[in-house]
Design a protein around this motif. Structure first.
Motif, PDB file in Angstrom:
ATOM      1  N   ARG A 212       1.781  13.515  10.319  1.00  0.00           N
ATOM      2  CA  ARG A 212       2.519  14.273   9.302  1.00  0.00           C
ATOM      3  C   ARG A 212       2.825  13.426   8.075  1.00  0.00           C
ATOM      4  N   ARG A 213       3.200  12.163   8.254  1.00  0.00           N
ATOM      5  CA  ARG A 213       3.551  11.316   7.111  1.00  0.00           C
ATOM      6  C   ARG A 213       3.257   9.861   7.420  1.00  0.00           C
ATOM      7  N   ILE A 214       3.110   9.103   6.379  1.00  0.00           N
ATOM      8  CA  ILE A 214       2.948   7.651   6.486  1.00  0.00           C
ATOM      9  C   ILE A 214       4.335   7.047   6.321  1.00  0.00           C
ATOM     10  N   PRO A 215       4.766   6.166   7.238  1.00  0.00           N
ATOM     11  CA  PRO A 215       6.109   5.574   7.075  1.00  0.00           C
ATOM     12  C   PRO A 215       6.233   4.859   5.728  1.00  0.00           C
ATOM     13  N   ALA A 216       7.290   5.181   4.996  1.00  0.00           N
ATOM     14  CA  ALA A 216       7.492   4.592   3.676  1.00  0.00           C
ATOM     15  C   ALA A 216       8.333   3.325   3.730  1.00  0.00           C
ATOM     16  N   GLY A 217       8.992   3.065   4.847  1.00  0.00           N
ATOM     17  CA  GLY A 217       9.832   1.871   4.979  1.00  0.00           C
ATOM     18  C   GLY A 217       9.104   0.580   4.665  1.00  0.00           C
ATOM     19  N   PRO A 218       7.888   0.385   5.211  1.00  0.00           N
ATOM     20  CA  PRO A 218       7.172  -0.854   4.870  1.00  0.00           C
ATOM     21  C   PRO A 218       6.867  -0.974   3.376  1.00  0.00           C
ATOM     22  N   ALA A 219       6.515   0.130   2.731  1.00  0.00           N
ATOM     23  CA  ALA A 219       6.235   0.098   1.296  1.00  0.00           C
ATOM     24  C   ALA A 219       7.500  -0.210   0.502  1.00  0.00           C
ATOM     25  N   LEU A 220       8.633   0.357   0.916  1.00  0.00           N
ATOM     26  CA  LEU A 220       9.894   0.057   0.239  1.00  0.00           C
ATOM     27  C   LEU A 220      10.272  -1.411   0.424  1.00  0.00           C
ATOM     28  N   ALA A 221      10.009  -1.945   1.603  1.00  0.00           N
ATOM     29  CA  ALA A 221      10.289  -3.366   1.848  1.00  0.00           C
ATOM     30  C   ALA A 221       9.413  -4.248   0.957  1.00  0.00           C
ATOM     31  N   ILE A 222       8.144  -3.886   0.818  1.00  0.00           N
ATOM     32  CA  ILE A 222       7.249  -4.646  -0.063  1.00  0.00           C
ATOM     33  C   ILE A 222       7.733  -4.544  -1.507  1.00  0.00           C
ATOM     34  N   GLY A 223       8.178  -3.365  -1.920  1.00  0.00           N
ATOM     35  CA  GLY A 223       8.727  -3.207  -3.263  1.00  0.00           C
ATOM     36  C   GLY A 223       9.946  -4.076  -3.488  1.00  0.00           C
TER      37      GLY A 223
ATOM     38  N   VAL B 169      15.774  -1.654  -8.676  1.00  0.00           N
ATOM     39  CA  VAL B 169      15.319  -0.546  -7.830  1.00  0.00           C
ATOM     40  C   VAL B 169      14.197   0.228  -8.510  1.00  0.00           C
ATOM     41  N   LEU B 170      14.213   0.317  -9.832  1.00  0.00           N
ATOM     42  CA  LEU B 170      13.108   0.997 -10.521  1.00  0.00           C
ATOM     43  C   LEU B 170      11.795   0.246 -10.299  1.00  0.00           C
ATOM     44  N   TRP B 171      11.823  -1.082 -10.417  1.00  0.00           N
ATOM     45  CA  TRP B 171      10.633  -1.892 -10.149  1.00  0.00           C
ATOM     46  C   TRP B 171      10.215  -1.786  -8.687  1.00  0.00           C
ATOM     47  N   ALA B 172      11.199  -1.811  -7.785  1.00  0.00           N
ATOM     48  CA  ALA B 172      10.885  -1.723  -6.355  1.00  0.00           C
ATOM     49  C   ALA B 172      10.250  -0.376  -6.016  1.00  0.00           C
ATOM     50  N   LEU B 173      10.768   0.698  -6.588  1.00  0.00           N
ATOM     51  CA  LEU B 173      10.203   2.019  -6.320  1.00  0.00           C
ATOM     52  C   LEU B 173       8.803   2.158  -6.916  1.00  0.00           C
ATOM     53  N   LEU B 174       8.584   1.572  -8.079  1.00  0.00           N
ATOM     54  CA  LEU B 174       7.238   1.602  -8.670  1.00  0.00           C
ATOM     55  C   LEU B 174       6.249   0.844  -7.787  1.00  0.00           C
ATOM     56  N   ALA B 175       6.626  -0.355  -7.364  1.00  0.00           N
ATOM     57  CA  ALA B 175       5.746  -1.130  -6.483  1.00  0.00           C
ATOM     58  C   ALA B 175       5.520  -0.389  -5.169  1.00  0.00           C
ATOM     59  N   SER B 176       6.560   0.239  -4.638  1.00  0.00           N
ATOM     60  CA  SER B 176       6.441   0.997  -3.391  1.00  0.00           C
ATOM     61  C   SER B 176       5.489   2.182  -3.547  1.00  0.00           C
TER      62      SER B 176
ATOM     63  N   LEU C 185       2.981   2.382  -5.573  1.00  0.00           N
ATOM     64  CA  LEU C 185       1.615   1.854  -5.609  1.00  0.00           C
ATOM     65  C   LEU C 185       1.130   1.502  -4.208  1.00  0.00           C
ATOM     66  N   VAL C 186       1.981   0.865  -3.417  1.00  0.00           N
ATOM     67  CA  VAL C 186       1.615   0.517  -2.038  1.00  0.00           C
ATOM     68  C   VAL C 186       1.359   1.786  -1.223  1.00  0.00           C
ATOM     69  N   LEU C 187       2.224   2.783  -1.367  1.00  0.00           N
ATOM     70  CA  LEU C 187       2.021   4.042  -0.633  1.00  0.00           C
ATOM     71  C   LEU C 187       0.739   4.754  -1.079  1.00  0.00           C
ATOM     72  N   GLY C 188       0.398   4.673  -2.352  1.00  0.00           N
ATOM     73  CA  GLY C 188      -0.846   5.270  -2.829  1.00  0.00           C
ATOM     74  C   GLY C 188      -2.059   4.641  -2.184  1.00  0.00           C
ATOM     75  N   VAL C 189      -2.078   3.321  -2.134  1.00  0.00           N
ATOM     76  CA  VAL C 189      -3.197   2.614  -1.494  1.00  0.00           C
ATOM     77  C   VAL C 189      -3.222   2.920   0.002  1.00  0.00           C
ATOM     78  N   SER C 190      -2.046   2.954   0.623  1.00  0.00           N
ATOM     79  CA  SER C 190      -1.969   3.282   2.052  1.00  0.00           C
ATOM     80  C   SER C 190      -2.490   4.686   2.320  1.00  0.00           C
ATOM     81  N   SER C 191      -2.149   5.615   1.463  1.00  0.00           N
ATOM     82  CA  SER C 191      -2.588   6.999   1.629  1.00  0.00           C
ATOM     83  C   SER C 191      -4.099   7.117   1.497  1.00  0.00           C
ATOM     84  N   LEU C 192      -4.664   6.425   0.523  1.00  0.00           N
ATOM     85  CA  LEU C 192      -6.127   6.454   0.370  1.00  0.00           C
ATOM     86  C   LEU C 192      -6.820   5.845   1.583  1.00  0.00           C
ATOM     87  N   SER C 193      -6.287   4.752   2.082  1.00  0.00           N
ATOM     88  CA  SER C 193      -6.847   4.118   3.272  1.00  0.00           C
ATOM     89  C   SER C 193      -6.747   5.045   4.479  1.00  0.00           C
TER      90      SER C 193
END
Length: 149
Positions: free
Chosen positions: A124-135, A93-100, A102-110
């Motif tokens: 209001r927010r970017i859905p985090a579910g897809p980033a957690l799934a990628i993680g 879960v630590l690796w998954a959250l780290l990867a998530s 990073l994905v959310l950071g790139v998504s936010s910049l985009s």
């Protein structure tokens, strides 16, 4: 079993991307699978110890709480991360959250770039579910091994 966990995570990520919410019943399916596997086999779905799965659940639920408190994550995102912790164990879960993250950071910049260019309305927010799934997929398919290989 990793494929089943991956499909579960992807289903939640797709649902969150489409509806901006994560239903409790979807999260409970993964959590129930983690608890049943621990009870029957004495270890987690992916072979993690009961202690690692328990700590993964706690840490997976606690780390996203800051984002929830700031209004950047929904309660479903926090519950999804906790269930991932129960399934993947603490290191997973630590690796998954780290990867998530990073994905959310790139998504936010985009997202910010699209707003600046006038191509998207402010949300209001970017859905985090897809980033957690990628993680989760990152961990399930030996992402950390690839990083340090």
């Amino acid at each position: 079993m990793g494929i089943v966990v991956g499909l579960w995570a992807v289903a939640i990520g797709v649902f969150d991307a489409a509806t901006a919410r994560i239903p409790n019943w979807m999260v409970l399916l993964g959590l129930a699978a983690a608890v049943l596997t621990l009870a029957v086999q004495g270890h987690g779905i992916l072979g993690a110890s009961p202690l690692s799965c328990g700590l993964g659940f706690v840490v997976g639920g606690l780390l996203p709480l800051a984002g929830y408190a700031a209004g950047m994550l929904g309660a479903g995102d926090v519950k999804f991360a906790a269930a991932l912790g129960a399934l993947l164990g603490l290191p997973g879960v630590l690796w998954a959250l780290l990867a998530s993250a990073l994905v959310l950071g790139v998504s936010s910049l985009s997202y910010l770039l699209r707003i600046r260019l006038g191509r998207q309305a402010l949300r209001r927010r970017i859905p985090a579910g897809p980033a957690l799934a990628i993680g989760a997929l990152f961990v399930l398919f030996d992402g950390p091994a690839i990083v340090f290989a």
